[in-house]
Design an enzyme around this catalytic site. Structure first.
Site, mmCIF file in Angstrom:
data_model
loop_
_atom_site.group_PDB
_atom_site.id
_atom_site.type_symbol
_atom_site.label_atom_id
_atom_site.label_comp_id
_atom_site.label_asym_id
_atom_site.label_seq_id
_atom_site.Cartn_x
_atom_site.Cartn_y
_atom_site.Cartn_z
ATOM 1 N N THR A 1 -0.961 -5.499 -13.924
ATOM 2 C CA THR A 1 -1.286 -4.095 -13.651
ATOM 3 C C THR A 1 -0.939 -3.164 -14.810
ATOM 4 O O THR A 1 -1.772 -2.387 -15.268
ATOM 5 C CB THR A 1 -0.533 -3.626 -12.395
ATOM 6 O OG1 THR A 1 -0.801 -4.511 -11.321
ATOM 7 C CG2 THR A 1 -0.956 -2.222 -12.008
ATOM 8 N N ILE B 1 10.435 -7.363 -12.287
ATOM 9 C CA ILE B 1 9.340 -7.264 -13.250
ATOM 10 C C ILE B 1 9.116 -5.775 -13.407
ATOM 11 O O ILE B 1 8.557 -5.113 -12.548
ATOM 12 C CB ILE B 1 8.085 -8.003 -12.770
ATOM 13 C CG1 ILE B 1 8.397 -9.496 -12.610
ATOM 14 C CG2 ILE B 1 6.927 -7.804 -13.746
ATOM 15 C CD1 ILE B 1 7.238 -10.319 -12.067
ATOM 16 N N TYR C 1 -8.902 -4.974 -1.704
ATOM 17 C CA TYR C 1 -10.118 -4.322 -1.204
ATOM 18 C C TYR C 1 -10.679 -4.955 0.069
ATOM 19 O O TYR C 1 -10.983 -4.249 1.018
ATOM 20 C CB TYR C 1 -11.215 -4.269 -2.287
ATOM 21 C CG TYR C 1 -12.437 -3.488 -1.863
ATOM 22 C CD1 TYR C 1 -12.389 -2.101 -1.778
ATOM 23 C CD2 TYR C 1 -13.619 -4.126 -1.518
ATOM 24 C CE1 TYR C 1 -13.502 -1.370 -1.368
ATOM 25 C CE2 TYR C 1 -14.733 -3.416 -1.100
ATOM 26 C CZ TYR C 1 -14.676 -2.040 -1.026
ATOM 27 O OH TYR C 1 -15.765 -1.317 -0.611
ATOM 28 N N TYR D 1 2.419 -11.798 -5.827
ATOM 29 C CA TYR D 1 2.580 -10.373 -6.130
ATOM 30 C C TYR D 1 2.086 -9.565 -4.935
ATOM 31 O O TYR D 1 0.891 -9.532 -4.646
ATOM 32 C CB TYR D 1 1.795 -10.015 -7.397
ATOM 33 C CG TYR D 1 1.896 -8.571 -7.846
ATOM 34 C CD1 TYR D 1 2.894 -7.711 -7.382
ATOM 35 C CD2 TYR D 1 0.990 -8.072 -8.774
ATOM 36 C CE1 TYR D 1 2.973 -6.402 -7.806
ATOM 37 C CE2 TYR D 1 1.069 -6.751 -9.218
ATOM 38 C CZ TYR D 1 2.058 -5.925 -8.730
ATOM 39 O OH TYR D 1 2.141 -4.619 -9.156
ATOM 40 N N ARG E 1 -1.664 -0.859 -3.801
ATOM 41 C CA ARG E 1 -2.845 -1.094 -4.627
ATOM 42 C C ARG E 1 -3.880 -1.980 -3.930
ATOM 43 O O ARG E 1 -5.077 -1.788 -4.111
ATOM 44 C CB ARG E 1 -2.441 -1.739 -5.962
ATOM 45 C CG ARG E 1 -1.733 -0.796 -6.918
ATOM 46 C CD ARG E 1 -1.431 -1.487 -8.238
ATOM 47 N NE ARG E 1 -0.791 -0.569 -9.184
ATOM 48 C CZ ARG E 1 -1.437 0.200 -10.035
ATOM 49 N NH1 ARG E 1 -2.765 0.172 -10.069
ATOM 50 N NH2 ARG E 1 -0.793 0.996 -10.859
#
Length: 295
Positions: free
Chosen positions: A48, A208, A111, A137, A142
């Protein structure tokens, strides 16, 4: 069972661009060396923060090879490989060049909002196809879907090469449930800088980090202090960066950290559309904090 080697401070590496929009490899090298000197334990590339959706296939390959050559096995490298079409992700895992890479970071399908069973089947297929250890992840802000603790634990128990999860759901209760019930070989990594202190205190194996791009020495010190049980000293570092945490994300990621890195003299403040640089008011606040921190 695969062993997780991605512990401590992982850098969610930005992709520096020149003023003309091309990848700035000189700036990328400076950043990598700065972060290694600051205590980075591993790098997470082509994810990202690296603006990967806006990179061409050739650029991704060039960046991967450049990072591998620059790091030169000094620390492990985790590389993004995910998507919302399972067949495509599986094919990528079977055909991509992973030479010099130590693991893959695979995001929840975005999505199309799969069910928990769909997420399980997706990551089971990813696990079976991957030639390297896999780090899940989870970033529902998102992707539009949350990988629930029970599903994470199911994957961890059934897929021996899935070694960790980058948790960015912002839910400490969910994090705690995973840490409490996970297999011994499976780790949780913070995917949210603002929650890294409490997550590591709960038993997370590191982070991270976005802020680690700019402040690797300070952020790695906080994590190491926690590993040593020195929570009061670690808490002071955490509180020192509280305002900066929010500023780095208020205009989207990586706009904030790129602004900070630009003010520190590392990179041009250039992003690729549809992302744009942070607002001037935000930039001024970031600059003030960096001055207060003598950075």
């Amino acid at each position: 069972m695969a062993k997780n080697i991605f512990r401590g401070l992982g850098i969610a590496l930005v992709t520096p661009f020149k003023k003309d929009g091309s990848v700035d490899f000189d700036a990328l090298k400076r950043l990598i060396e700065y972060q290694l000197e600051g205590g980075a334990d591993f790098f997470c590339i082509l994810a990202t923060t690296g603006e990967t959706p806006c990179l061409t296939t050739d650029e991704k390959h060039e960046i991967k090879q450049f990072v591998v050559n620059t790091v030169a096995r000094r620390v492990p490298i985790l590389m993004g490989c995910g998507g919302n079409d399972t067949r495509t992700v599986v094919n990528d895992l079977k055909t991509m060049d992973f030479e010099g890479v130590d693991g893959v970071l695979s995001v929840c399908p975005y999505y199309n909002k799969p069910s928990q069973e769909g997420l399980y089947q997706h990551f089971k297929a990813v696990s079976e196809a991957s030639p390297l250890p896999v780090v899940l992840y989870n970033v529902p802000g998102r992707t539009g879907v949350n990988l629930k603790a029970e599903t994470t634990l199911r994957i961890a128990n059934d897929c021996p090469n899935v070694v960790a999860i980058k948790e960015a759901a912002g839910n400490l209760e969910q994090v705690d449930e995973i840490i409490k019930n996970k297999p011994e070989y499976f780790d949780v990594l913070s995917g949210d800088d603002a929650l890294t202190f409490p997550m590591v205190a709960c038993g997370a194996a590191g982070a991270i980090s976005v802020i680690g791009n700019a402040l690797p020495k300070q952020f790695s010190k906080m994590i190491r202090l926690e590993f040593n049980g020195e929570f009061e000293a670690a808490r002071k570092i955490h509180h020192k960066f509280t305002d900066l945490f929010s500023l780095l994300f208020v205009d989207g990621n990586p706009a904030g950290v790129k602004a900070a890195l630009h003010e520190m003299g590392f990179i041009e403040n250039v992003l690729r559309l549809p992302l744009v640089p942070t607002r001037l008011t935000t930039l001024r606040k970031i600059t003030e904090i960096l001055k207060d921190l003598n950075l």
